[in-house]
Scaffold this motif. Structure first.
Motif, PDB file in Angstrom:
ATOM      1  N   PRO A 104     -11.531   7.199  -7.601  1.00  0.00           N
ATOM      2  CA  PRO A 104     -10.503   7.916  -6.842  1.00  0.00           C
ATOM      3  C   PRO A 104     -11.075   9.192  -6.229  1.00  0.00           C
ATOM      4  CG  PRO A 104      -9.961   7.828  -9.200  1.00  0.00           C
ATOM      5  CD  PRO A 104     -11.306   7.212  -9.020  1.00  0.00           C
ATOM      6  N   ASP A 105     -10.275   9.834  -5.413  1.00  0.00           N
ATOM      7  CA  ASP A 105     -10.672  11.119  -4.841  1.00  0.00           C
ATOM      8  C   ASP A 105     -10.993  12.092  -5.979  1.00  0.00           C
ATOM      9  OD1 ASP A 105     -10.087  10.068  -2.345  1.00  0.00           O
ATOM     10  OD2 ASP A 105      -8.122  11.035  -2.220  1.00  0.00           O
ATOM     11  N   ASP A 106     -11.876  13.035  -5.690  1.00  0.00           N
ATOM     12  CA  ASP A 106     -12.312  13.983  -6.720  1.00  0.00           C
ATOM     13  C   ASP A 106     -11.227  14.971  -7.148  1.00  0.00           C
ATOM     14  OD1 ASP A 106     -14.793  12.801  -6.927  1.00  0.00           O
ATOM     15  OD2 ASP A 106     -15.788  14.248  -5.603  1.00  0.00           O
ATOM     16  N   CYS A 107     -10.113  15.001  -6.461  1.00  0.00           N
ATOM     17  CA  CYS A 107      -9.012  15.870  -6.909  1.00  0.00           C
ATOM     18  C   CYS A 107      -8.321  15.291  -8.137  1.00  0.00           C
ATOM     19  CB  CYS A 107      -8.012  16.096  -5.786  1.00  0.00           C
ATOM     20  SG  CYS A 107      -7.188  14.607  -5.213  1.00  0.00           S
ATOM     21  N   TRP A 108      -8.553  14.014  -8.453  1.00  0.00           N
ATOM     22  CA  TRP A 108      -7.898  13.356  -9.591  1.00  0.00           C
ATOM     23  C   TRP A 108      -8.815  13.301 -10.799  1.00  0.00           C
ATOM     24  CZ3 TRP A 108      -3.065  13.541  -8.850  1.00  0.00           C
ATOM     25  CH2 TRP A 108      -2.513  13.344  -7.582  1.00  0.00           C
ATOM     26  N   VAL A 109      -9.377  14.441 -11.197  1.00  0.00           N
ATOM     27  CA  VAL A 109     -10.242  14.498 -12.376  1.00  0.00           C
ATOM     28  C   VAL A 109      -9.702  15.491 -13.398  1.00  0.00           C
ATOM     29  CG1 VAL A 109     -12.342  13.832 -11.126  1.00  0.00           C
ATOM     30  CG2 VAL A 109     -11.819  16.237 -11.429  1.00  0.00           C
ATOM     31  N   SER A 132       0.839  -1.197   0.000  1.00  0.00           N
ATOM     32  CA  SER A 132       0.000   0.000   0.000  1.00  0.00           C
ATOM     33  C   SER A 132       0.873   1.245   0.000  1.00  0.00           C
ATOM     34  CB  SER A 132      -0.931   0.014   1.217  1.00  0.00           C
ATOM     35  OG  SER A 132      -0.240   0.430   2.363  1.00  0.00           O
ATOM     36  N   TYR A 133       0.305   2.342  -0.490  1.00  0.00           N
ATOM     37  CA  TYR A 133       1.002   3.622  -0.436  1.00  0.00           C
ATOM     38  C   TYR A 133       0.847   4.269   0.937  1.00  0.00           C
ATOM     39  CZ  TYR A 133       1.393   3.400  -5.473  1.00  0.00           C
ATOM     40  OH  TYR A 133       1.698   3.016  -6.742  1.00  0.00           O
ATOM     41  N   ALA A 164      -0.657  15.113 -13.543  1.00  0.00           N
ATOM     42  CA  ALA A 164      -0.104  16.469 -13.375  1.00  0.00           C
ATOM     43  C   ALA A 164      -1.183  17.500 -13.650  1.00  0.00           C
ATOM     44  CB  ALA A 164       1.088  16.676 -14.297  1.00  0.00           C
ATOM     45  N   VAL A 165      -1.979  17.277 -14.697  1.00  0.00           N
ATOM     46  CA  VAL A 165      -3.054  18.219 -15.038  1.00  0.00           C
ATOM     47  C   VAL A 165      -4.091  18.249 -13.924  1.00  0.00           C
ATOM     48  CG1 VAL A 165      -4.916  18.741 -16.666  1.00  0.00           C
ATOM     49  CG2 VAL A 165      -2.677  18.004 -17.524  1.00  0.00           C
ATOM     50  N   ALA A 166      -4.505  17.070 -13.435  1.00  0.00           N
ATOM     51  CA  ALA A 166      -5.508  17.007 -12.360  1.00  0.00           C
ATOM     52  C   ALA A 166      -4.997  17.722 -11.108  1.00  0.00           C
ATOM     53  CB  ALA A 166      -5.861  15.555 -12.047  1.00  0.00           C
ATOM     54  N   ARG A 167      -3.741  17.475 -10.756  1.00  0.00           N
ATOM     55  CA  ARG A 167      -3.142  18.131  -9.585  1.00  0.00           C
ATOM     56  C   ARG A 167      -3.156  19.648  -9.748  1.00  0.00           C
ATOM     57  NH1 ARG A 167       2.859  17.573  -9.983  1.00  0.00           N
ATOM     58  NH2 ARG A 167       2.357  19.121 -11.569  1.00  0.00           N
ATOM     59  N   ASP A 168      -2.757  20.112 -10.937  1.00  0.00           N
ATOM     60  CA  ASP A 168      -2.684  21.548 -11.183  1.00  0.00           C
ATOM     61  C   ASP A 168      -4.073  22.181 -11.214  1.00  0.00           C
ATOM     62  OD1 ASP A 168       0.044  21.139 -11.296  1.00  0.00           O
ATOM     63  OD2 ASP A 168       0.172  21.383 -13.476  1.00  0.00           O
ATOM     64  N   LEU A 169      -5.052  21.477 -11.796  1.00  0.00           N
ATOM     65  CA  LEU A 169      -6.430  21.997 -11.810  1.00  0.00           C
ATOM     66  C   LEU A 169      -6.985  22.113 -10.400  1.00  0.00           C
ATOM     67  CD1 LEU A 169      -8.077  20.162 -14.853  1.00  0.00           C
ATOM     68  CD2 LEU A 169      -7.377  22.567 -14.703  1.00  0.00           C
ATOM     69  N   PRO A 227       3.258   6.546  -7.679  1.00  0.00           N
ATOM     70  CA  PRO A 227       3.901   6.994  -6.440  1.00  0.00           C
ATOM     71  C   PRO A 227       4.481   8.403  -6.538  1.00  0.00           C
ATOM     72  CG  PRO A 227       5.143   5.182  -7.445  1.00  0.00           C
ATOM     73  CD  PRO A 227       3.881   5.358  -8.235  1.00  0.00           C
ATOM     74  N   LEU A 228       4.812   8.853  -7.753  1.00  0.00           N
ATOM     75  CA  LEU A 228       5.324  10.214  -7.934  1.00  0.00           C
ATOM     76  C   LEU A 228       4.322  11.242  -7.405  1.00  0.00           C
ATOM     77  CD1 LEU A 228       7.466  12.138  -9.198  1.00  0.00           C
ATOM     78  CD2 LEU A 228       6.133  12.035 -11.297  1.00  0.00           C
ATOM     79  N   TYR A 229       3.031  10.956  -7.599  1.00  0.00           N
ATOM     80  CA  TYR A 229       1.972  11.869  -7.159  1.00  0.00           C
ATOM     81  C   TYR A 229       1.324  11.416  -5.852  1.00  0.00           C
ATOM     82  CZ  TYR A 229       2.484  13.638 -11.865  1.00  0.00           C
ATOM     83  OH  TYR A 229       2.995  14.167 -13.018  1.00  0.00           O
ATOM     84  N   LYS A 230       1.856  10.356  -5.268  1.00  0.00           N
ATOM     85  CA  LYS A 230       1.284   9.774  -4.043  1.00  0.00           C
ATOM     86  C   LYS A 230      -0.185   9.416  -4.260  1.00  0.00           C
ATOM     87  CE  LYS A 230       4.536  11.728  -0.882  1.00  0.00           C
ATOM     88  NZ  LYS A 230       5.179  12.945  -0.849  1.00  0.00           N
ATOM     89  N   LYS A 231      -0.457   8.846  -5.429  1.00  0.00           N
ATOM     90  CA  LYS A 231      -1.822   8.461  -5.768  1.00  0.00           C
ATOM     91  C   LYS A 231      -1.923   6.948  -5.839  1.00  0.00           C
ATOM     92  CE  LYS A 231      -5.527   8.617  -9.057  1.00  0.00           C
ATOM     93  NZ  LYS A 231      -5.757   7.195  -8.915  1.00  0.00           N
ATOM     94  N   SER A 232      -2.842   6.405  -5.077  1.00  0.00           N
ATOM     95  CA  SER A 232      -3.085   4.970  -5.098  1.00  0.00           C
ATOM     96  C   SER A 232      -3.945   4.600  -6.293  1.00  0.00           C
ATOM     97  CB  SER A 232      -3.814   4.526  -3.823  1.00  0.00           C
ATOM     98  OG  SER A 232      -3.031   4.820  -2.702  1.00  0.00           O
TER      99      SER A 232
END
Length: 131
Positions: free
Chosen positions: A69-74, A13-14, A103-108, A56-61
């Motif tokens: 996934p969490d709504d931040c990853w859209v 797991s992360y 990267a785009v989802a994180r930045d948005l 793992p670069l984005y700490k996203k499981s």
């Protein structure tokens, strides 16, 4: 005489705590993403498209078929592209697009609510794709 190795629940797991977190929902961010142009085509009339693969670069499981996934990853996607993304290997789909959707989802998510900043992020991703 045989033996059995015991694998701790956290082995792959992360989250080193071993505790699963509840999915983070953000209806405000989803509503914001619906106002944006498609990440791939630039057209309006989009769905918030959840990126399911983990990195793992984005700490996203990674999330499975039955879990979002969490709504931040859209990212914003027209329905046709959204369906294409989910109908094939997701990493391969994005590799073929030449876009890093995480990267785009994180930045948005970082500029959620600021349409002009979001449009700059989407345009830059499309320009990098074309280059």
């Amino acid at each position: 005489m045989g033996f059995r190795l015991r694998r701790p629940d956290t082995a792959f797991s992360y989250d080193p705590s071993g505790k699963e977190h509840a999915r983070r929902k953000d209806e405000g961010h989803l509503a914001f993403v619906r106002k944006l142009p498609c990440l791939i085509t630039g057209r309006y009339g989009v769905d918030p498209c959840h990126v399911r693969y983990g990195d793992p670069l984005y700490k996203k499981s990674r999330t499975g078929k039955g879990t979002k996934p969490d709504d931040c990853w859209v990212v914003p996607m027209i329905r046709k592209k959204h369906d294409e993304q989910h109908d094939q290997n997701e990493r391969e789909f994005w590799r073929a697009q030449g876009i890093d959707p995480l990267a785009v989802a994180r930045d948005l998510y970082a500029v959620s609510g600021d349409e002009e900043a979001a449009k700059r992020i989407l345009t830059a991703a499309r320009v990098r794709k074309a280059a």
